[in-house]
Each structure stands twice: as structure tokens, then as C-alpha cells.
Design a protein around this motif. Structure first.
Motif, mmCIF file in Angstrom:
data_model
loop_
_atom_site.group_PDB
_atom_site.id
_atom_site.type_symbol
_atom_site.label_atom_id
_atom_site.label_comp_id
_atom_site.label_asym_id
_atom_site.label_seq_id
_atom_site.Cartn_x
_atom_site.Cartn_y
_atom_site.Cartn_z
ATOM 1 N N VAL A 7 79.698 62.877 -8.948
ATOM 2 C CA VAL A 7 80.425 64.117 -8.703
ATOM 3 C C VAL A 7 81.866 63.997 -9.200
ATOM 4 N N GLY A 8 82.473 62.838 -8.999
ATOM 5 C CA GLY A 8 83.831 62.626 -9.489
ATOM 6 C C GLY A 8 83.904 62.697 -11.002
ATOM 7 N N MET A 9 82.911 62.154 -11.694
ATOM 8 C CA MET A 9 82.877 62.228 -13.147
ATOM 9 C C MET A 9 82.715 63.676 -13.619
ATOM 10 N N LEU A 10 81.885 64.450 -12.942
ATOM 11 C CA LEU A 10 81.672 65.840 -13.344
ATOM 12 C C LEU A 10 82.901 66.704 -13.080
ATOM 13 N N SER A 11 83.657 66.349 -12.055
ATOM 14 C CA SER A 11 84.839 67.154 -11.738
ATOM 15 C C SER A 11 85.966 66.961 -12.743
ATOM 16 N N LEU A 12 85.915 65.927 -13.587
ATOM 17 C CA LEU A 12 86.956 65.701 -14.580
ATOM 18 C C LEU A 12 86.966 66.774 -15.659
ATOM 19 N N SER A 13 85.801 67.371 -15.901
ATOM 20 C CA SER A 13 85.736 68.406 -16.940
ATOM 21 C C SER A 13 86.366 69.712 -16.496
ATOM 22 N N GLY A 14 86.582 69.897 -15.174
ATOM 23 C CA GLY A 14 87.182 71.118 -14.662
ATOM 24 C C GLY A 14 86.187 72.250 -14.613
ATOM 25 N N GLY A 15 86.130 72.959 -13.510
ATOM 26 C CA GLY A 15 85.181 74.058 -13.348
ATOM 27 C C GLY A 15 83.778 73.542 -13.128
ATOM 28 N N VAL A 16 82.826 74.421 -13.333
ATOM 29 C CA VAL A 16 81.421 74.071 -13.143
ATOM 30 C C VAL A 16 80.957 73.246 -14.344
ATOM 31 N N PRO A 17 80.352 72.088 -14.122
ATOM 32 C CA PRO A 17 79.935 71.249 -15.241
ATOM 33 C C PRO A 17 78.827 71.906 -16.059
ATOM 34 N N ASP A 18 78.851 71.646 -17.380
ATOM 35 C CA ASP A 18 77.811 72.176 -18.246
ATOM 36 C C ASP A 18 76.720 71.133 -18.438
ATOM 37 N N ALA A 19 75.731 71.480 -19.250
ATOM 38 C CA ALA A 19 74.574 70.589 -19.447
ATOM 39 C C ALA A 19 74.969 69.300 -20.136
ATOM 40 N N ALA A 20 75.903 69.367 -21.071
ATOM 41 C CA ALA A 20 76.290 68.150 -21.815
ATOM 42 C C ALA A 20 76.978 67.142 -20.903
ATOM 43 N N SER A 21 77.952 67.605 -20.107
ATOM 44 C CA SER A 21 78.635 66.682 -19.203
ATOM 45 C C SER A 21 77.690 66.138 -18.132
ATOM 46 N N ALA A 22 76.743 66.977 -17.696
ATOM 47 C CA ALA A 22 75.767 66.503 -16.701
ATOM 48 C C ALA A 22 74.870 65.423 -17.296
ATOM 49 N N GLN B 172 67.239 58.368 -0.629
ATOM 50 C CA GLN B 172 67.975 59.438 -1.306
ATOM 51 C C GLN B 172 69.409 59.521 -0.800
ATOM 52 N N GLY B 173 70.318 59.691 -1.741
ATOM 53 C CA GLY B 173 71.714 59.971 -1.436
ATOM 54 C C GLY B 173 72.150 61.236 -2.157
ATOM 55 N N MET B 174 72.935 62.076 -1.510
ATOM 56 C CA MET B 174 73.295 63.361 -2.106
ATOM 57 C C MET B 174 74.778 63.632 -1.877
ATOM 58 N N SER B 175 75.390 64.296 -2.865
ATOM 59 C CA SER B 175 76.787 64.716 -2.760
ATOM 60 C C SER B 175 76.913 66.089 -3.419
ATOM 61 N N GLN B 176 77.750 66.969 -2.870
ATOM 62 C CA GLN B 176 77.897 68.330 -3.371
ATOM 63 C C GLN B 176 79.006 68.409 -4.417
ATOM 64 N N ILE B 177 78.769 69.281 -5.405
ATOM 65 C CA ILE B 177 79.784 69.590 -6.416
ATOM 66 C C ILE B 177 80.541 70.834 -5.931
ATOM 67 N N LYS B 178 81.838 70.714 -5.796
ATOM 68 C CA LYS B 178 82.627 71.817 -5.244
ATOM 69 C C LYS B 178 83.661 72.295 -6.263
ATOM 70 N N GLU B 179 83.945 73.619 -6.201
ATOM 71 C CA GLU B 179 84.989 74.226 -7.015
ATOM 72 C C GLU B 179 85.836 75.106 -6.110
ATOM 73 N N GLU B 180 87.095 74.709 -5.965
ATOM 74 C CA GLU B 180 88.021 75.400 -5.070
ATOM 75 C C GLU B 180 87.470 75.468 -3.639
ATOM 76 N N GLY B 181 86.866 74.353 -3.235
ATOM 77 C CA GLY B 181 86.354 74.250 -1.874
ATOM 78 C C GLY B 181 84.987 74.861 -1.655
ATOM 79 N N ARG B 182 84.433 75.515 -2.713
ATOM 80 C CA ARG B 182 83.117 76.131 -2.588
ATOM 81 C C ARG B 182 82.071 75.232 -3.252
#
Length: 309
Positions: free
Chosen positions: A35-50, A99-109
Motif C-alpha cells: 500500500v505504501g508503494m502504491l501511494s507514492l504514485s499519488g491518487g488511485v493507483p493504475d494497473a501499471a503501478s499495481a 491472509q493479510g489485508m491493508s486498505q488503500i486510502k485517498e484523503e482518508g477514504r
């Protein structure tokens, strides 16, 4: 041994519980790193970054699979096949995992989630090694304590008495003694036969257990036993001939029993066997040569007395 086994089972259970907790924690931390790696791209991650984040996560051999989902419909994932190679995610999980899970958040959502599946394969192998080590430890403890117990039983005479009891029961000596008529001590005393006094009752004057411990600790006390044996049975050889000549089978059998009980105290195995054989020959109506058995017992007794002299 039950206590040792219980401790081993407790150690195995505790190790498995700790390994499960570590695996769950590692799965959660790995999901958080993705999740930390995906948040570096800013905003909702796209397919390439995922896809890049999934490739990085699969570099860890403990990770069986990863699935990334977003609210915009982006779904990317990978899992391992039977050769443990990464393949595209197909929704099938063929491995025992946590299983381990973590949420991807944008502006707290929350806008997506990352699911990590950690394989239990490595932890199961570690648990198998722990089980093997505990089994070896239990086996070594069993061997040590068993040898110690056998030595203690042998040292303090309990095992010797048990073996003697089993031997007596196996040969049927108790049954033979019940069939024979008891011989009075006074009659044998008049004939000059040695008489074994009855075992004294427990009192404050003597302590049989203390005497036995003294004899075990002082090996030279066997000379007293040898002297008493020689004094008691020095005329028994001639007495056997007289008793057999007049047909006193009961008295002769009683004398044989006394020798059979007393001879093992000196380690006279030949005399013990000869006394037992004489009793069987005298009490067997079909035996045609009881005189030979009496003569062999007398000869064995003479050899013991000569050795003691």
C-alpha cells in the motif's frame, strides 16, 4: 516420563502458535508495504503501478499470492504455481496460507485493498524440525531414566527379588511345596539336619532393611554368610545318605529345599540346581534313579564345603 512428554507437547504447541502469529503479522506488514508503494504514485493507483507492486511483493518466497483491487475497477494479482513460479492471478488458492489485508486510502477514504497470502509451508517445515528435536529429547530422557531406574532396582535388590519370584513361580516350586508334607523342625534337629529359623517379626530389636543395606555396603560381610553356611551344612552330606537309606523322603526333600534357598547366597549355582533336581526326583513316582540325584546333590554340597574351607 508423562511430565517430560507433556512439556514436549506444550513446547510444540507453543512454537506452532508463535509461528502462526509471526506469519499473520508478516502478511499484514507486507500488505502495508505494498500500500505504501502504491501511494507514492499519488491518487488511485493504475494497473501499471499495481503490477509493479505485485512483482516486488512476489520477490519474497514466503508470499504465495497477492491481489490488488481499487474502486475504479483496477484488479491485479499474482500467485504461485506448483513449481513455485509467479503466474497471473486466477482466483484459485492451492496452498495452505494465511491472509493479510491493508486498505488503500485517498484523503482518508478507502479506495481499494491489498490482500497478501502467506504460505505455511516454511513454518510447517520448522515445526516438523521442532517435533523431531522434542522426540529425540524425549527418547534420550526415557533411556536415561530407564537405565537409572533399572540400576536402582538392581542396586537395592528389588529387581533381584522379582526375578527370583518369577523363576520360582515358573518352575512350580510353590505347588510342589504345597503337595509335600511339612517336616517338623524338632525331628530334623534330632537327626542333625540344619534348620533355618523362621523370619523374625518386626520389632525394635532388629531392622532387617538396615541389615540388608549394611551387607550391600560392606562386601566383606559375605564371609559371615559363608561361615554360617559351612557350620550349618557340614554334616548334611552324610545325613542325606542316612535319610535316603531309611526312605525318609519328606525329610530329605525338606533338606533339599533348605539347600536350594541357601546356596544362591554363596552363588553356588551347581548346588542350587542339584538340590532342585533331587527334590523333583524324590517327589516323582516315575523317576527310576532318585539315588543318583541324591548322590549328585551330596557331591555338589561337598564341593561347596571344600571351597569354603
Amino acid at each position: 516420563m508423562l511430565l517430560t512428554a507433556g512439556q514436549g507437547l506444550w513446547a510444540i504447541w507453543q512454537y506452532r502458535a508463535d509461528a502462526e502469529a509471526r506469519l499473520l503479522s508478516e502478511a499484514g506488514r507486507t500488505a502495508a508495504r505494498v500500500v505504501g508503494m502504491l501511494s507514492l504514485s499519488g491518487g488511485v493507483p493504475d494497473a501499471a503501478s499495481a503490477l509493479v507492486a505485485a512483482d516486488v511483493a512476489m520477490d519474497d518466497d514466503r508470499v504465495y499470492g497477492i491481489r490488488i483491487q481499487t474502486s475504479q475497477g483496477v484488479q491485479c494479482g499474482m500467485r504461485r504455481n506448483y513449481q513455485w513460479e509467479p503466474v497471473p492471478w486466477d482466483g484459485e488458492i492451492m496452498e495452505d496460507t494465511v491472509q493479510g489485508m491493508s486498505q488503500i486510502k485517498e484523503e482518508g477514504r478507502p479506495v481499494g485493498s491489498v490482500e497478501i497470502y502467506m504460505s505455511r509451508r516454511l513454518t510447517n517445515e520448522e515445526c516438523a524440525l521442532t517435533v523431531r528435536a522434542e522426540a529425540v529429547r524425549f527418547g534420550l530422557n526415557s533411556l536415561f531414566f530407564s537405565c537409572l531406574l533399572i540400576w536402582l532396582l538392581r542396586r537395592y535388590g528389588d529387581l533381584t527379588r522379582l526375578l527370583h519370584f518369577l523363576q520360582t513361580h515358573w518352575q512350580g516350586r510353590q505347588a510342589e511345596q504345597e503337595r509335600e508334607e511339612p517336616v517338623s523342625a524338632g525331628e530334623l534337629a534330632r537327626e542333625g539336619a540344619p534348620v533355618v529359623p523362621p523370619a523374625p517379626a518386626s520389632s525394635t530389636a532388629i531392622d532387617l532393611e538396615k541389615g540388608r543395606r549394611y551387607m550391600n555396603a560392606h562386601r566383606e560381610s559375605v564371609r559371615i554368610t559363608a561361615g554360617l553356611f559351612r557350620q550349618s551344612f557340614r554334616g548334611a552330606s552324610a545325613l542325606m545318605g542316612r535319610l535316603f537309606a531309611r526312605g525318609a523322603v519328606a525329610e530329605l526333600s525338606h533338606l533339599g529345599r533348605l539347600l536350594e534357598v541357601a546356596a544362591p547366597c554363596l552363588g553356588a549355582d551347581k548346588l542350587t540346581e542339584a538340590a532342585g533336581a533331587m527334590q523333583r526326583a524324590l517327589n516323582d513316582p516315575q523317576c527310576e534313579t532318585p539315588a543318583l540325584a541324591v548322590e549328585a546333590c551330596a557331591q555338589a554340597l561337598d564341593e561347596v564345603l571344600a571351597a569354603l574351607a
